[in-house]
Design an enzyme around this catalytic site. Structure first.
Site, PDB file in Angstrom:
ATOM      1  N   ALA A   1      12.615 -34.749 -20.069  1.00 16.60           N
ATOM      2  CA  ALA A   1      13.298 -35.471 -18.980  1.00 16.60           C
ATOM      3  C   ALA A   1      12.327 -36.436 -18.277  1.00 16.60           C
ATOM      4  O   ALA A   1      11.135 -36.483 -18.606  1.00 16.60           O
ATOM      5  CB  ALA A   1      13.890 -34.463 -17.999  1.00 16.60           C
TER       6      ALA A   1
ATOM      7  N   TYR B   1      19.213 -47.642  -9.981  1.00 19.01           N
ATOM      8  CA  TYR B   1      18.940 -46.550  -9.033  1.00 19.01           C
ATOM      9  C   TYR B   1      19.547 -46.811  -7.654  1.00 19.01           C
ATOM     10  O   TYR B   1      19.814 -45.886  -6.907  1.00 19.01           O
ATOM     11  CB  TYR B   1      17.436 -46.265  -8.944  1.00 19.01           C
ATOM     12  CG  TYR B   1      16.955 -45.456 -10.135  1.00 19.01           C
ATOM     13  CD1 TYR B   1      17.398 -44.153 -10.337  1.00 19.01           C
ATOM     14  CD2 TYR B   1      16.090 -45.994 -11.068  1.00 19.01           C
ATOM     15  CE1 TYR B   1      16.985 -43.408 -11.432  1.00 19.01           C
ATOM     16  CE2 TYR B   1      15.668 -45.261 -12.167  1.00 19.01           C
ATOM     17  CZ  TYR B   1      16.122 -43.970 -12.344  1.00 19.01           C
ATOM     18  OH  TYR B   1      15.720 -43.227 -13.422  1.00 19.01           O
TER      19      TYR B   1
ATOM     20  N   ASP C   1       7.531 -42.558 -27.870  1.00 15.58           N
ATOM     21  CA  ASP C   1       7.685 -41.756 -26.647  1.00 15.58           C
ATOM     22  C   ASP C   1       9.162 -41.534 -26.314  1.00 15.58           C
ATOM     23  O   ASP C   1       9.521 -41.301 -25.161  1.00 15.58           O
ATOM     24  CB  ASP C   1       6.897 -42.358 -25.465  1.00 15.58           C
ATOM     25  CG  ASP C   1       7.477 -43.673 -24.966  1.00 15.58           C
ATOM     26  OD1 ASP C   1       8.379 -44.238 -25.619  1.00 15.58           O
ATOM     27  OD2 ASP C   1       7.017 -44.141 -23.907  1.00 15.58           O
TER      28      ASP C   1
ATOM     29  N   ARG D   1       5.628 -35.209 -10.522  1.00 19.50           N
ATOM     30  CA  ARG D   1       5.057 -36.244 -11.407  1.00 19.50           C
ATOM     31  C   ARG D   1       5.672 -37.622 -11.167  1.00 19.50           C
ATOM     32  O   ARG D   1       4.999 -38.633 -11.281  1.00 19.50           O
ATOM     33  CB  ARG D   1       5.235 -35.832 -12.866  1.00 19.50           C
ATOM     34  CG  ARG D   1       4.452 -34.562 -13.140  1.00 19.50           C
ATOM     35  CD  ARG D   1       4.025 -34.433 -14.559  1.00 19.50           C
ATOM     36  NE  ARG D   1       3.308 -33.191 -14.696  1.00 19.50           N
ATOM     37  CZ  ARG D   1       3.570 -32.273 -15.604  1.00 19.50           C
ATOM     38  NH1 ARG D   1       4.532 -32.480 -16.493  1.00 19.50           N
ATOM     39  NH2 ARG D   1       2.868 -31.167 -15.658  1.00 19.50           N
ATOM     40  N   ILE D   2       6.964 -37.633 -10.836  1.00 19.15           N
ATOM     41  CA  ILE D   2       7.618 -38.925 -10.541  1.00 19.15           C
ATOM     42  C   ILE D   2       6.987 -39.531  -9.272  1.00 19.15           C
ATOM     43  O   ILE D   2       6.741 -40.732  -9.195  1.00 19.15           O
ATOM     44  CB  ILE D   2       9.146 -38.734 -10.383  1.00 19.15           C
ATOM     45  CG1 ILE D   2       9.762 -38.427 -11.759  1.00 19.15           C
ATOM     46  CG2 ILE D   2       9.806 -39.952  -9.765  1.00 19.15           C
ATOM     47  CD1 ILE D   2      11.200 -37.929 -11.713  1.00 19.15           C
TER      48      ILE D   2
ATOM     49  N   LYS E   1       3.928 -38.900  -8.258  1.00 15.32           N
ATOM     50  CA  LYS E   1       2.556 -39.260  -8.641  1.00 15.32           C
ATOM     51  C   LYS E   1       2.539 -40.614  -9.370  1.00 15.32           C
ATOM     52  O   LYS E   1       1.618 -41.412  -9.209  1.00 15.32           O
ATOM     53  CB  LYS E   1       2.020 -38.144  -9.554  1.00 15.32           C
ATOM     54  CG  LYS E   1       0.588 -38.282 -10.010  1.00 15.32           C
ATOM     55  CD  LYS E   1       0.198 -37.055 -10.840  1.00 15.32           C
ATOM     56  CE  LYS E   1      -1.063 -37.305 -11.650  1.00 15.32           C
ATOM     57  NZ  LYS E   1      -1.291 -36.268 -12.662  1.00 15.32           N
TER      58      LYS E   1
HETATM   59  N1  LIG Z   1       0.898 -32.283 -18.279  1.00 14.31           N
HETATM   60  C1  LIG Z   1       0.675 -33.050 -17.218  1.00 14.31           C
HETATM   61  N2  LIG Z   1      -0.071 -32.570 -16.200  1.00 14.31           N
HETATM   62  C2  LIG Z   1      -0.294 -33.321 -15.119  1.00 14.31           C
HETATM   63  N3  LIG Z   1       0.170 -34.585 -14.932  1.00 14.31           N
HETATM   64  C3  LIG Z   1       0.916 -35.099 -15.892  1.00 14.31           C
HETATM   65  C4  LIG Z   1       1.207 -34.367 -17.077  1.00 14.31           C
HETATM   66  N4  LIG Z   1       1.982 -35.137 -17.864  1.00 14.31           N
HETATM   67  C5  LIG Z   1       2.151 -36.292 -17.196  1.00 14.31           C
HETATM   68  N5  LIG Z   1       1.501 -36.282 -16.033  1.00 14.31           N
HETATM   69  C6  LIG Z   1       1.517 -37.356 -15.025  1.00 14.31           C
HETATM   70  O1  LIG Z   1       2.882 -37.463 -14.594  1.00 14.31           O
HETATM   71  C7  LIG Z   1       3.288 -38.837 -14.500  1.00 14.31           C
HETATM   72  C8  LIG Z   1       4.475 -39.056 -15.426  1.00 14.31           C
HETATM   73  O2  LIG Z   1       4.054 -39.019 -16.786  1.00 14.31           O
HETATM   74  P1  LIG Z   1       4.716 -39.947 -17.896  1.00 14.31           P
HETATM   75  O3  LIG Z   1       3.932 -39.773 -19.133  1.00 14.31           O
HETATM   76  O4  LIG Z   1       4.887 -41.339 -17.380  1.00 14.31           O
HETATM   77  O5  LIG Z   1       6.154 -39.237 -18.049  1.00 14.31           O
HETATM   78  P2  LIG Z   1       7.449 -39.672 -18.902  1.00 14.31           P
HETATM   79  O6  LIG Z   1       7.015 -40.703 -19.910  1.00 14.31           O
HETATM   80  O7  LIG Z   1       7.931 -38.418 -19.541  1.00 14.31           O
HETATM   81  O8  LIG Z   1       8.442 -40.182 -17.918  1.00 14.31           O
HETATM   82  C9  LIG Z   1       2.060 -39.661 -14.837  1.00 14.31           C
HETATM   83  O9  LIG Z   1       1.444 -40.026 -13.599  1.00 14.31           O
HETATM   84  C10 LIG Z   1       1.160 -38.724 -15.627  1.00 14.31           C
HETATM   85  O10 LIG Z   1      -0.201 -39.012 -15.458  1.00 14.31           O
HETATM   86  N1  LIG Z   2      20.188 -44.383 -17.421  1.00 14.45           N
HETATM   87  C1  LIG Z   2      19.139 -44.361 -18.247  1.00 14.45           C
HETATM   88  N2  LIG Z   2      17.906 -44.299 -17.739  1.00 14.45           N
HETATM   89  C2  LIG Z   2      16.890 -44.258 -18.591  1.00 14.45           C
HETATM   90  C3  LIG Z   2      17.058 -44.256 -19.986  1.00 14.45           C
HETATM   91  N3  LIG Z   2      15.843 -44.199 -20.558  1.00 14.45           N
HETATM   92  C4  LIG Z   2      14.970 -44.175 -19.578  1.00 14.45           C
HETATM   93  N4  LIG Z   2      15.576 -44.211 -18.381  1.00 14.45           N
HETATM   94  C5  LIG Z   2      14.931 -44.306 -17.068  1.00 14.45           C
HETATM   95  C6  LIG Z   2      14.366 -43.036 -16.545  1.00 14.45           C
HETATM   96  C7  LIG Z   2      13.120 -43.499 -15.830  1.00 14.45           C
HETATM   97  O1  LIG Z   2      13.445 -43.928 -14.528  1.00 14.45           O
HETATM   98  C8  LIG Z   2      12.666 -44.722 -16.622  1.00 14.45           C
HETATM   99  C9  LIG Z   2      11.616 -44.428 -17.669  1.00 14.45           C
HETATM  100  O2  LIG Z   2      12.018 -43.298 -18.467  1.00 14.45           O
HETATM  101  P1  LIG Z   2      10.998 -42.081 -18.774  1.00 14.45           P
HETATM  102  O3  LIG Z   2      11.848 -40.972 -19.285  1.00 14.45           O
HETATM  103  O4  LIG Z   2      10.063 -42.644 -19.785  1.00 14.45           O
HETATM  104  O5  LIG Z   2      10.333 -41.758 -17.484  1.00 14.45           O
HETATM  105  O6  LIG Z   2      13.844 -45.205 -17.229  1.00 14.45           O
HETATM  106  C10 LIG Z   2      18.370 -44.332 -20.511  1.00 14.45           C
HETATM  107  O7  LIG Z   2      18.616 -44.376 -21.750  1.00 14.45           O
HETATM  108  N5  LIG Z   2      19.375 -44.394 -19.605  1.00 14.45           N
END
Ligand SMILES: Nc1ncnc2c1ncn2[C@@H]1O[C@H](COP(=O)(O)OP(=O)(O)O)[C@@H](O)[C@H]1O
Ligand SMILES: Nc1nc2c(ncn2[C@H]2C[C@H](O)[C@@H](COP(=O)(O)O)O2)c(=O)[nH]1
Length: 213
Positions: free
Chosen positions: A12, A47, A86, A138-139, A141
């Protein structure tokens, strides 16, 4: 012949997909396919008003991922070159089933299947499972302005939708291997041993797949 894998990292929002996929691409010296986020013209508006902007946003993500995966198939998979992304294309359905309604949802579903049914699907999914508290932390951060007011109910529902989606992939795509990572406990960012373990498990799995090809 299927000796070189296509790996996707999923989870997620804020689970750590991009971070882990980037680290693994570097560690394994393989290309990284990264989804477009910052350049997405609809995300901020989405959003602010989900009902108003969801169709444009979902279509934008779908078209971008379609093009990326079409290129990935031609450049890497057809040439038996390993690659890591990713995201899994199925992510489009996870989100759209929540954000779209009625006729738009029906139309989107049809377009989704038309575009994606023959796209390359990952051999291995690294699924980062994390709870609401971890994701919210994390969001925060990550500091993307448009995500800071995200509805926690929306994120909480996505966590459940991801669980269901992974279970569905496990049944409907049995050739895809799913490795689940406990994103609450495993800190591959700060803890080198945690990352080393993930990388080593993945390499072993790839090795086993090659042996059985
Ligand atoms: N396992 C982890 N432990 C601590 N911080 C993390 C971890 N995984 C991600 N983060 C931090 O959380 C934030 C979101 O990570 P990100 O890779 O962008 O998530 P996603 O691509 O799933 O949305 C970033 O600031 C990242 O450095
Ligand atoms: N409504 C949708 N939102 C999406 C989709 N793919 C990504 N996202 C949003 C969620 C985050 O705000 C941002 C980046 O996604 P991460 O999961 O990499 O944090 O974009 C989608 O298909 N639909």
């Amino acid at each position: 012949m299927k000796q070189t894998p296509f790996i996707a990292v999923e989870g997620a929002i804020g689970a750590g997909k991009t971070t882990l996929a980037t680290m693994l691409a570097q560690e394994m010296n393989i290309p990284l396919i990264k989804e477009i986020v910052e350049e997405n013209p609809f995300l901020g508006k989405f959003y602010e008003n989900i009902d108003e902007w969801s169709f444009q946003l979902e279509m934008f993500f779908l078209c971008n991922r379609y093009k990326q995966l079409e290129d990935t198939g031609l450049q890497y998979i057809a040439n038996h070159k390993p690659v890591i992304s990713d995201y899994h294309i199925y992510k489009n359905l996870i989100f759209s089933e929540r954000t779209l309604k009625g006729v738009q949802r029906d139309k989107y579903r049809q377009i989704y299947h038309l575009l994606t049914d023959d796209l390359p699907k990952p051999d291995i999914i690294l699924y980062i499972r994390a709870d609401l508290e971890t994701l919210l932390y994390r969001i925060k951060k990550r500091e993307r302005v448009f995500e800071q007011s995200m509805d926690t109910a929306y994120l909480g529902q996505l966590i459940l939708d991801y669980e269901e989606a992974m279970a569905s992939i496990a049944i409907n795509e049995p050739s895809t291997q799913i490795i689940t990572i406990d994103g609450n406990l495993i800190d591959f960012v700060e803890n080198k041993e945690h990352f080393a373990q993930i990388a080593s498990d993945l390499k072993e799995l790839i090795h086993e797949r090659i042996q059985h090809t």
